[in-house]
Design a protein around this motif. Structure first.
Motif, PDB file in Angstrom:
ATOM      1  N   ARG A 239       0.772  -1.335  -0.091  1.00 13.75           N
ATOM      2  CA  ARG A 239       0.048   0.092   0.120  1.00 13.75           C
ATOM      3  C   ARG A 239       0.891   1.385   0.117  1.00 13.75           C
ATOM      4  O   ARG A 239       1.795   1.339   0.590  1.00 13.75           O
ATOM      5  CB  ARG A 239      -0.788   0.151   1.361  1.00 13.75           C
TER       6      ARG A 239
ATOM      7  N   THR B 257      -0.162   3.496  -4.902  1.00 13.94           N
ATOM      8  CA  THR B 257      -0.243   2.111  -4.936  1.00 13.94           C
ATOM      9  C   THR B 257      -0.288   1.395  -6.244  1.00 13.94           C
ATOM     10  O   THR B 257      -0.981   1.922  -7.152  1.00 13.94           O
ATOM     11  CB  THR B 257      -1.646   1.722  -4.190  1.00 13.94           C
TER      12      THR B 257
ATOM     13  N   VAL C 174      -6.474  -3.317   0.496  1.00 14.83           N
ATOM     14  CA  VAL C 174      -5.608  -2.411  -0.291  1.00 14.83           C
ATOM     15  C   VAL C 174      -6.525  -1.214  -0.878  1.00 14.83           C
ATOM     16  O   VAL C 174      -6.085  -0.223  -0.785  1.00 14.83           O
ATOM     17  CB  VAL C 174      -4.730  -3.194  -1.460  1.00 14.83           C
TER      18      VAL C 174
ATOM     19  N   SER D 283      -5.890   2.643   0.456  1.00 10.71           N
ATOM     20  CA  SER D 283      -5.217   3.546  -0.653  1.00 10.71           C
ATOM     21  C   SER D 283      -5.924   4.408  -1.249  1.00 10.71           C
ATOM     22  O   SER D 283      -6.058   4.804  -2.348  1.00 10.71           O
ATOM     23  CB  SER D 283      -4.869   2.445  -1.554  1.00 10.71           C
TER      24      SER D 283
END
Length: 109
Positions: free
Chosen positions: A2, A7, A39, A43
């Motif tokens: 991350r 990302t 994620v 992110s």
């Protein structure tokens, strides 16, 4: 992996596709899809449609209670982000849509 707005989503998705092929058990697949949703959620929810898709997929697989609750939160948050800037009736409709996964998560827990 991350890195906020930096990302490397494509690389993460490719790696997870490899893991999904390697680990076909439903419990493992649930963990992998949870991590994909995580994620996305951590992110900046830059791709809310992906976060929603991964959360729904993970919820259809075996997951522990904590992960399930997080997935419902990511799902609702992604809906909110997808409607960022909405006003008036559009905002009200977006909130009605976002509250559904939040309430489902509460109901399960």
């Amino acid at each position: 992996m991350r890195a906020g707005f930096d990302t490397p989503f494509k690389m993460i998705e490719e790696r997870c596709q490899e893991l999904l092929r390697r680990y076909p058990e439903p419990e493992d697949q649930g963990r992998i899809y949870f991590l994909l949703a995580h994620v996305e959620g951590q992110s900046g929810l830059q791709r809310p449609e992906k976060a929603i898709s991964y959360a729904k997929t993970a919820l259809a697989l075996p997951c522990d209670q904590y992960s399930r609750l997080r997935l419902y939160m990511y799902w609702g948050n992604a809906i909110e982000v997808a409607h960022r800037g909405a006003r008036g009736r559009s905002l009200a409709a977006a909130r009605r849509q976002a509250v559904v996964p939040y309430l489902q998560g509460l109901k399960e827990n």
